[in-house]
Design a protein around this motif. Structure first.
Motif: not given
Length: 237
Positions: A94, A131, A138, A140-141, A197-198, A222, A224-227
């Motif tokens: 990400r 996500n 998922w 990413t940017e 996931d977070p 949106s 993905y807030r994880g890794r």
């Protein structure tokens, strides 16, 4: 002669003069351009080339490429300006540099496969677990990541793809690569990524496809807030 996959020069002269490759040989080695791009170009450069393919610029086939250039009477401008210091690879996916191409650009000559890929991708984004670690994809940017087998099976159910009777998933991956519908991992279509996931204590290993962010008219879903990582974060050194 020199092998295109190495910088080491061959000190021995070739045994015979070069001859133009036959049509049959060109067909056999049609994927060589993709392989070379994966070996020599940083990720940002690969994104630029496959974005060009998504816009109908067939850089993989030199004859088709120059025929297109001669047809329009000018050298086409590059599809995106790429940073000179783009990283060759990134452990945390990400954090890779995004392409600077406008996300709304679309291929000028969409195919049945490209339309099916976009439809299935939109279905993945609408999935309630998009996500999420156990989900089908998922964002990413700079790319959409989708579980490879699950995505291919959904593609094979699409009417436009069924009409072509693709016998197996790897054939679909190959055609997607030729049409610039995925970003390969070197010479391979599939990436092995770890999704976390977070707050999760365990990563999930996923064989995934990396799809260009410009496939859709505008980025959907949106971030993905994880890794997403290439290496297992829980492996001891």
């Amino acid at each position: 002669m020199r092998c295109p996959l190495t910088r080491i020069l061959d000190p021995y002269p070739p045994s015979r003069a070069w001859r133009p490759a036959s049509t049959g040989v060109q067909a056999i080695y049609s994927g060589l351009g993709t392989l070379l791009a994966g070996v020599w170009l940083p990720e940002a450069g690969q994104q630029g080339l496959f974005l060009a393919a998504a816009h109908g610029i067939d850089w993989i086939d030199s004859a088709a490429f120059w025929a297109q250039v001669n047809a329009i009477g000018t050298t086409p401008a590059p599809p995106a300006s790429l940073p000179e210091d783009a990283p060759v690879a990134a452990a945390e996916l990400r954090a890779t540099a995004p392409t600077s191409a406008a996300p709304g650009e679309r291929p000028s000559c969409p195919t049945a496969l490209s339309q099916a890929v976009r439809q299935v991708l939109q279905d993945v984004i609408r999935h309630p677990q998009f996500n999420r670690q156990p989900g089908p994809g998922w964002r990413t940017e700079e790319a959409y990541w989708v579980a490879a087998r699950r995505f291919a099976e959904r593609l094979m159910e699409q009417p436009g793809v069924q009409a072509h009777a693709f016998p197996e998933r790897r054939v679909i991956y190959h055609r997607m690569g030729c049409q610039g519908l995925l970003l390969p991992y070197g010479s391979h279509a599939i990436w092995s990524i770890f999704v976390t996931d977070p707050g999760e204590a365990q990563a999930r290993l996923v064989p995934a496809l990396k799809l260009p962010i410009g496939l859709l008219e505008k980025p959907r879903g949106s971030l993905y807030r994880g890794r997403l990582q290439l290496e297992n974060p829980w492996d001891p050194e």
